[in-house]
Design an enzyme around this catalytic site. Structure first.
Site, short mmCIF file in Angstrom:
data_model
loop_
_atom_site.label_atom_id
_atom_site.label_comp_id
_atom_site.label_asym_id
_atom_site.label_seq_id
_atom_site.Cartn_x
_atom_site.Cartn_y
_atom_site.Cartn_z
N ILE A 61 0.87 -1.19 -0.05
CA ILE A 61 0.10 -0.09 -0.03
C ILE A 61 0.93 1.31 0.10
O ILE A 61 0.96 1.92 0.91
CB ILE A 61 -0.92 -0.01 1.29
N PRO A 62 1.53 1.64 -1.18
CA PRO A 62 2.17 2.92 -1.12
C PRO A 62 1.62 4.07 -1.02
O PRO A 62 0.58 4.41 -1.32
CB PRO A 62 2.92 2.67 -2.50
N HIS A 63 2.10 5.00 -0.42
CA HIS A 63 1.56 6.38 0.02
C HIS A 63 2.57 7.33 0.34
O HIS A 63 3.78 6.74 0.49
CB HIS A 63 0.48 6.11 1.20
N GLY A 64 2.36 8.27 0.28
CA GLY A 64 3.07 9.62 0.56
C GLY A 64 3.80 9.50 1.82
O GLY A 64 3.27 9.05 2.93
#
Length: 144
Positions: A61-64
């Site tokens: 779950i890539p996120h900033g």
């Protein structure tokens, strides 16, 4: 959830050469949909360098980063399906990436919804092998 995830934000049969490219694909779907600025994609990759966003069961779950909040215009999710898998390090292979951009505290709700759906291994398997974006959307509508 359906407005947060739409067919236009689902990429099937992706073949990224590494996790950075996979994260870029997830981020670019969010940029195209108008949820985030292009700068957010760089922050997603930066966040991955700090600690992996791989959560298990073939899902990342890539996120900033926290500093990237101002790059988010609206809450959205992208899905990148990688049938052959992409190495997320430490022996972890991701077959599904959920790119996330959320306004305020909405990310907690979004993350928990994804975690609930992905806790069922069968759901992850179905999404990883889905032939159409509609199949993936149906899984999420069922789960939410």
């Amino acid at each position: 959830m359906t407005h947060i995830l739409t067919k236009e934000k689902i990429m099937l049969q992706a073949k990224p050469k590494d996790k950075q490219e996979a994260i870029r694909l997830a981020g670019e779907l969010l940029v195209k949909a108008g949820h985030v600025t292009a700068e957010y994609v760089a922050k997603m990759q930066e966040r991955e360098e700090l600690a992996t966003t791989y959560i298990g069961s073939g899902v990342a779950i890539p996120h900033g980063t926290n500093e990237s909040k101002q790059e988010i215009k609206s809450t959205g999710i992208s899905v990148v399906q990688v049938p052959d898998g992409v190495d997320f390090g430490e022996g972890n292979t991701a077959y599904l990436l959920f790119g996330i951009a959320a306004v305020g505290d909405e990310h907690l709700e979004v993350l928990s919804e994804i975690a609930i759906i992905c806790s069922e291994e069968e759901n992850v398997k179905q999404a990883a092998q889905a032939k159409t974006a509609d199949e993936i959307l149906a899984l999420f509508e069922k789960g939410l």
